[in-house]
Design an enzyme around this catalytic site. Structure first.
Site, short mmCIF file in Angstrom:
data_model
loop_
_atom_site.label_atom_id
_atom_site.label_comp_id
_atom_site.label_asym_id
_atom_site.label_seq_id
_atom_site.Cartn_x
_atom_site.Cartn_y
_atom_site.Cartn_z
N GLU A 103 -11.66 -139.06 29.98
CA GLU A 103 -10.25 -138.88 29.58
C GLU A 103 -9.34 -139.69 30.48
O GLU A 103 -8.33 -139.19 30.97
CB GLU A 103 -9.88 -137.39 29.65
CG GLU A 103 -10.80 -136.50 28.85
CD GLU A 103 -10.40 -135.01 28.86
OE1 GLU A 103 -9.28 -134.68 29.28
OE2 GLU A 103 -11.23 -134.20 28.42
N GLU A 129 -14.21 -127.67 31.94
CA GLU A 129 -13.31 -127.09 32.95
C GLU A 129 -13.71 -125.69 33.43
O GLU A 129 -12.87 -124.79 33.50
CB GLU A 129 -11.87 -127.08 32.42
CG GLU A 129 -11.37 -128.47 32.09
CD GLU A 129 -9.97 -128.49 31.48
OE1 GLU A 129 -9.31 -127.44 31.43
OE2 GLU A 129 -9.53 -129.57 31.07
O1 9MR Z 1 -4.76 -134.21 24.48
C1 9MR Z 1 -4.76 -132.82 24.27
C2 9MR Z 1 -3.35 -132.38 23.95
O2 9MR Z 1 -2.92 -132.94 22.73
C3 9MR Z 1 -3.29 -130.86 23.88
O3 9MR Z 1 -1.96 -130.45 23.73
C4 9MR Z 1 -3.87 -130.27 25.14
C5 9MR Z 1 -3.84 -128.76 25.08
O4 9MR Z 1 -4.69 -128.14 25.94
O5 9MR Z 1 -5.19 -130.73 25.31
C6 9MR Z 1 -5.21 -132.10 25.52
O6 9MR Z 1 -6.47 -132.53 25.92
C7 9MR Z 1 -7.00 -131.96 27.12
C8 9MR Z 1 -8.48 -132.03 27.00
O7 9MR Z 1 -8.92 -131.38 25.85
C9 9MR Z 1 -9.16 -131.43 28.22
N1 9MR Z 1 -8.68 -132.04 29.42
C10 9MR Z 1 -7.25 -132.08 29.59
C11 9MR Z 1 -6.61 -132.75 28.37
C12 9MR Z 1 -5.13 -132.88 28.57
O8 9MR Z 1 -4.52 -131.63 28.61
#
Ligand code: 9MR
Length: 548
Positions: A468, A363
């Site tokens: 994802e 990101e």
């Molecule tokens: O799935 C992840 C969630 O449990 C966390 O709370 C969150 C916090 O930033 O991150 C989520 O995963 C993210 C991923 O690492 C990067 N892309 C966006 C995803 C969804 O937020």
């Protein structure tokens, strides 16, 4: 004679019309009786005990010092006179140290019901959110109900509706904001929408038998890997562990390989001199998922080495002291190199060959255009992505693939920005793939998305992972069918592109059932909470079976 008490709950649910309408009382009575353990006969009826009488309403107007909000995290909550507030009184939340530090309410009584939350806030923070946290099957999720762009000197309102699943436990509603300035609340209220049913406790999930499902990983094995995101808690449940190994051959740790799980703050700050250029790391959080993957024949996508989020701020400061200045470029390049080295070397030594791909940078594109001005960008400078990939290449085992990963990366402007900043990394030979996060919804044009994949390949020659995937739809008419059709078309087009030479090497779903999703309120995944298959799962299977 042994006696035991039995509570029998008798529901009588009254109809309510809409959110915010006057709440008619709901009678929820518990009758206590005494029963013989030998005969089971009722021996004695005690007086009825009224357990719950009304649909719950929570909230505060903060017109004086009596309020029911409780503190969340390190904060101090204080009633304050405030000319800008409607009744000249407000709650000031200060001493915030984390995004989630704020004010909270116990919302247990909303279980199994739709609620509407409304609040009025002011803050120098650009946005304030009303969020809800709850736990299902030992998995805690955090969801936003409403958010607002706040101003510093006048109040802005927001409201939103949210359904709390009936199998949720520890339900807490709270006010938070990503930045740490004070938040002022003029008022906040939470009410039930529509009919109210009282669930005194979480209704346990009854998992279905999944052993006769067709297998995604087997159906797709000629083409690419099919993956899922996990958390350690999910691996305590057999229905999950059985389903994961039957359906998937790739796994991404949803949280436990991220810098905030790996970096060891206590150890680092106990000996700053020693760890100045190589912060201490620990791997306890990630072992359980790595063990599971190794023991069940799944490979792993390592997620993620550099990110602006879930990376502790102290990493970026001189002497790791957050109150002081940011560390200089040379220090941060060393910290970056050593972090990448330590994570990659530990992984390869303990789980040789298991992690087949790393999201080296996550990101880095800003939603407003250009590169995100993250702390990596601020400390190292605009070549930080090139530097990260250079180090990753230096320490990665030979066949480990190095990826850049981002969301909305199919959108034209973001894609052009990404192509611009990845070009030098490609020229240096330090990147192998583009990770398309793909948090999408049924309105996103599949042809635009596919054209973007083609372009990453044409312009940069990168291999593609869908990293994802989740497709939001939310409930409504025919929601399951519409979402299923979308999954089917999406996967058919991915397969077509693959056949036409775009090197798509994996598709990973971001979670297993809708309950585990970070977007659980929009039901974006392919299994229901009880692991029954949704049309989305069948759509994925049909796409590959129908491939010409
Ligand atoms: O799935 C992840 C969630 O449990 C966390 O709370 C969150 C916090 O930033 O991150 C989520 O995963 C993210 C991923 O690492 C990067 N892309 C966006 C995803 C969804 O937020």
């Amino acid at each position: 004679m042994k006696l035991k008490k039995v509570y029998a709950f008798i529901h009588s649910v009254l109809m309510l019309t809409a959110c915010g309408s006057a709440q008619a009382p709901v009678q929820e009575t518990a009758q206590e009786s005494t029963v013989s353990e030998e005969t089971g006969e009722e021996l004695l009826s005690l007086a009825d005990i009224t357990e719950e009488t009304e649909a719950p309403v929570i909230g505060d107007t903060f017109s004086d010092e009596n309020f029911s909000a409780e503190k969340r995290g390190t904060v101090i909550l204080r009633y304050t006179e405030d000319e800008a507030a409607s009744d000249k009184g407000a709650l000031r939340i200060f001493n915030r140290n984390n995004a989630w530090d704020g004010a909270q309410y116990n919302a247990e009584k909303f279980r199994g019901n739709e609620l509407e939350a409304e609040g009025s806030f002011r803050s120098a923070n650009p946005d304030v959110r009303i969020s809800v946290q709850y736990t299902i099957n030992d998995n805690t999720t955090y969801n936003t109900i409403a958010s607002v762009n706040t101003k510093e000197d006048s109040y802005s309102k927001c409201s939103g509706k949210y359904f709390i699943p009936k199998n949720a436990e520890n339900i807490i509603l709270y006010v938070e904001s990503d930045r740490l300035e004070d938040i002022y609340i003029d008022d906040i209220s939470v009410k039930v929408c529509g009919d109210y049913t009282y669930y005194p406790e979480a209704v346990p999930t009854e998992f279905v038998n999944t052993s006769d499902y067709p297998s995604l990983k087997d159906e797709y094995k000629e083409y690419f890997r099919i993956g899922t995101a996990t958390t350690p808690n999910l691996l305590d449940k057999e229905p999950y562990t059985e389903l994961i190994k039957a359906q998937y051959n790739s796994m991404t740790m949803g949280n436990s390989f991220k810098p905030d799980s790996i970096l060891d703050h206590n150890k680092t700050v106990r000996d700053v001199e020693k760890y100045m250029y190589s912060p201490a790391v620990k791997f306890d959080a990630v072992k359980k998922e790595l063990d599971y993957a190794r023991d069940n024949g799944l490979t792993v996508r390592g997620h993620t080495l550099l990110w602006h989020n879930q990376t502790p701020e102290w990493l970026f400061y001189k002497n790791y002291n957050i109150g002081g200045e940011l560390a200089d470029r040379e220090t941060m390049l060393l910290r970056m190199e050593n972090y990448i080295k330590n994570v990659m070397e530990w992984t390869e030594e303990n789980y040789p060959g298991l992690v087949r791909a790393w999201d080296v940078v996550n990101e880095a594109a800003d939603d407003g255009g250009g590169m995100r001005k993250s702390l990596w960008y601020q400390t190292v400078g605009e070549d930080y992505i090139e530097q990260a990939f250079k180090f990753a290449r230096k320490y990665a085992p030979e066949d480990t693939k190095l990826f850049y990963n981002d969301y909305n990366s199919y959108q034209t402007r973001k894609q052009n920005d990404i192509i611009t900043f990845l070009r030098p990394v490609v020229e240096a030979g330090n990147i192998d793939g583009m990770g398309m996060q793909s948090h999408i919804n049924v309105d996103i044009s599949i042809s635009q998305y596919m054209a973007a994949l083609q372009k990453y390949y044409d312009e940069l020659g990168l291999e593609i992972n869908v990293t994802e995937l989740d497709v939001c739809r939310g409930k409504g008419d025919d929601w399951q069918q519409e979402q299923g059709e979308y999954y089917k078309e999406f996967m058919s087009e991915i397969l077509k592109l693959r056949k036409n030479g775009v090197p798509i090497t994996s598709v990973t779903l971001w979670g297993i059932s809708d309950t585990d999703s970070w977007l659980s309120s929009t039901y974006p995944l392919i299994f229901n909470d009880d692991l029954s298959r949704k049309p989305a799962f069948d759509g994925m299977i049909e796409a590959v079976k129908n491939l010409e």
